[in-house]
Design a protein around this motif. Sequence first.
Motif, mmCIF file in Angstrom:
data_model
loop_
_atom_site.group_PDB
_atom_site.id
_atom_site.type_symbol
_atom_site.label_atom_id
_atom_site.label_comp_id
_atom_site.label_asym_id
_atom_site.label_seq_id
_atom_site.Cartn_x
_atom_site.Cartn_y
_atom_site.Cartn_z
ATOM 1 N N GLN A 61 7.322 8.165 0.859
ATOM 2 C CA GLN A 61 8.143 7.219 0.112
ATOM 3 C C GLN A 61 8.262 5.927 0.921
ATOM 4 N N LEU A 62 8.534 4.832 0.231
ATOM 5 C CA LEU A 62 8.796 3.549 0.877
ATOM 6 C C LEU A 62 10.218 3.121 0.554
ATOM 7 N N LEU A 63 10.940 2.642 1.539
ATOM 8 C CA LEU A 63 12.289 2.126 1.352
ATOM 9 C C LEU A 63 12.447 0.847 2.155
ATOM 10 N N ASN A 64 13.293 -0.051 1.649
ATOM 11 C CA ASN A 64 13.516 -1.312 2.375
ATOM 12 C C ASN A 64 14.945 -1.408 2.916
ATOM 13 N N HIS A 65 15.203 -2.514 3.600
ATOM 14 C CA HIS A 65 16.527 -2.790 4.202
ATOM 15 C C HIS A 65 17.000 -1.662 5.130
ATOM 16 N N PRO A 66 16.356 -1.337 6.221
ATOM 17 C CA PRO A 66 15.125 -1.938 6.732
ATOM 18 C C PRO A 66 13.890 -1.300 6.097
ATOM 19 N N TRP A 67 12.711 -1.857 6.421
ATOM 20 C CA TRP A 67 11.466 -1.288 5.918
ATOM 21 C C TRP A 67 11.252 0.081 6.546
ATOM 22 N N ARG A 68 11.044 1.079 5.684
ATOM 23 C CA ARG A 68 10.910 2.452 6.184
ATOM 24 C C ARG A 68 9.779 3.196 5.492
ATOM 25 N N LEU A 69 9.131 4.049 6.264
ATOM 26 C CA LEU A 69 8.181 5.019 5.741
ATOM 27 C C LEU A 69 8.858 6.381 5.836
ATOM 28 N N LYS A 112 8.345 -4.892 10.107
ATOM 29 C CA LYS A 112 7.804 -5.818 9.104
ATOM 30 C C LYS A 112 7.367 -5.024 7.886
ATOM 31 N N PRO A 113 7.220 -5.695 6.731
ATOM 32 C CA PRO A 113 6.714 -4.986 5.548
ATOM 33 C C PRO A 113 5.298 -4.497 5.777
ATOM 34 N N PHE A 114 4.927 -3.439 5.089
ATOM 35 C CA PHE A 114 3.627 -2.812 5.324
ATOM 36 C C PHE A 114 3.147 -2.141 4.043
ATOM 37 N N ARG A 115 1.911 -1.696 4.079
ATOM 38 C CA ARG A 115 1.366 -0.876 2.998
ATOM 39 C C ARG A 115 0.613 0.293 3.603
ATOM 40 N N ILE A 116 0.557 1.386 2.863
ATOM 41 C CA ILE A 116 -0.201 2.556 3.319
ATOM 42 C C ILE A 116 -1.652 2.359 2.903
ATOM 43 N N ALA A 117 -2.506 2.165 3.879
ATOM 44 C CA ALA A 117 -3.922 1.933 3.579
ATOM 45 C C ALA A 117 -4.663 3.238 3.318
ATOM 46 N N SER A 139 1.969 -6.154 5.537
ATOM 47 C CA SER A 139 1.969 -6.662 4.177
ATOM 48 C C SER A 139 3.002 -7.788 4.088
ATOM 49 N N ASP A 140 3.401 -8.125 2.869
ATOM 50 C CA ASP A 140 4.485 -9.086 2.669
ATOM 51 C C ASP A 140 5.563 -8.427 1.821
ATOM 52 N N SER A 141 6.719 -9.048 1.747
ATOM 53 C CA SER A 141 7.862 -8.425 1.090
ATOM 54 C C SER A 141 7.602 -8.121 -0.376
ATOM 55 N N THR A 143 4.729 -7.590 -1.987
ATOM 56 C CA THR A 143 3.783 -6.481 -2.129
ATOM 57 C C THR A 143 4.445 -5.158 -1.782
ATOM 58 N N PHE A 144 5.251 -5.156 -0.710
ATOM 59 C CA PHE A 144 5.950 -3.943 -0.301
ATOM 60 C C PHE A 144 6.901 -3.479 -1.402
ATOM 61 N N ASN A 145 7.706 -4.402 -1.941
ATOM 62 C CA ASN A 145 8.684 -4.034 -2.961
ATOM 63 C C ASN A 145 8.005 -3.509 -4.222
ATOM 64 N N ALA A 146 6.882 -4.102 -4.599
ATOM 65 C CA ALA A 146 6.140 -3.627 -5.770
ATOM 66 C C ALA A 146 5.627 -2.207 -5.541
ATOM 67 N N ALA A 147 5.111 -1.954 -4.334
ATOM 68 C CA ALA A 147 4.620 -0.613 -3.995
ATOM 69 C C ALA A 147 5.766 0.390 -3.961
ATOM 70 N N MET A 148 6.920 -0.034 -3.458
ATOM 71 C CA MET A 148 8.083 0.848 -3.391
ATOM 72 C C MET A 148 8.531 1.271 -4.789
ATOM 73 N N ILE A 149 8.590 0.316 -5.719
ATOM 74 C CA ILE A 149 8.995 0.614 -7.091
ATOM 75 C C ILE A 149 7.995 1.551 -7.759
ATOM 76 N N ASP A 150 6.710 1.283 -7.547
ATOM 77 C CA ASP A 150 5.671 2.140 -8.112
ATOM 78 C C ASP A 150 5.772 3.551 -7.548
ATOM 79 N N ASN A 151 6.063 3.644 -6.250
ATOM 80 C CA ASN A 151 6.222 4.937 -5.595
ATOM 81 C C ASN A 151 7.407 5.705 -6.173
ATOM 82 N N MET A 152 8.503 5.000 -6.437
ATOM 83 C CA MET A 152 9.689 5.638 -7.017
ATOM 84 C C MET A 152 9.389 6.199 -8.403
#
Length: 412
Positions: A61-69, A112-117, A139-141, A143-152
């Motif tokens: 899962q991806l979560l923000n504030h802070p950026w977390r894997l 920093k924001p990231f993506r799972i490659a 990554s950038d914020s 892109t990260f937030n879009a991936a997080m929402i898709d993951n949810m």
Amino acid sequence: MVFVRKIFALLLLIGWLIGGLTVAYAQHTNVPLALSAKVEGGDEDMSITLIFDRKVDMVPQLLNHPWRLVLDFERLGFGFEIDQKDWSGFASDMRWGDMSDVNSRIIFEMDKPFRIAEIKAQENKGNDTFSLVLSLKQSDSDTFNAAMIDNMRTNAVVQRDTKSDRLGVSAKPVVSKKFTVVLDPGHGGIDSGAVGRHQTLEKEIVLAFAKELKARFDAEGNVEAILTRDSDVFIPLNDRVQFARQSNADLFISIHADSIRENYVRGATVYTISDKASDSVAASIAESENRADEIGGINFADEPEDVADILVDLARRETLGFSVQFARLAVSKLQEETKMINNPHRHAGFRVLRAPDVPSVLIELGYLSNAEDEKQLTQASWRAKIVNQIAESVSRFAELSGRRLSVANEKE
């Protein structure tokens, strides 16, 4: 030199024993054992390598504030210690623990924001282990937030199906005819809560106290006491609230022993809910407690709110009246046996107290940031006195509120 060799040999023996006990525990409980974790890379890309003693399944899962894997597993045993001095890459912290009796979680915080490659899973036939290798890229914020929402969205069905398994007790509690109090030992599992000067863990102190209080009620037999957790597991705040409502609780008591910056502050405190904090200490404690879900890697923004209609509002007001009544009773009894903070009945926006139909309070037994309170909290004799005072407060509250105190007086 001989002495040094003996010490070195002793340390090796201790390490071997600890490692052996950990492996033995994992084998005995028949759960996979996490053996090691390695974090390496640079500012733009990095990898995380996790080694297990057998094959495991994992849901990221991806979560923000802070950026977390966040990595979710079925129940694991943890047999590693992490030295972050050996890390490279943009991971800043790591924690792990049990989320329930059947689930475990590993969390990495990032700078920093990231993506799972890429995620690679492979069996290592040479030493009969199993590896998970996660490749991450900066990554950038957006892109990260879009991936997080898709993951949810992807995990939504799984989360709904497994949500009831988070609780440390039955997800469908038996509704008692007796006056029912739900005792909620704060924190647990991956969330240790406050840590005292002498490394006293809040999650352990409050669990011990809640068990002692429940034992008192069980011995007397006129109050049904139910624990939200009876072991070292993590329970999200909303699940604690829902459990109290499902139990048809007449009273909900969340038990804590927090830490604050002002280490001279000490004494017990009883909190009720309010949109506006009574003071800066109450606001600070509420803010800290409300972050419990974040610490456990839960995104509580998508939790459903209760329907905001007139009936719910009226129920909240009536419930708050009962909550304040019990808070005053508890303060009156507690100050007979222990030191209380100045203005011991305080209020703030605690999420765990938000049930609209269950009178709820949060009791700070003391503050682990204060040396005298920490010493007191670890003393069984002191805890026994406080157990007695809270139990008497509950009994008196049941009488005043007209709730059922004993089944013996009921007409079947």
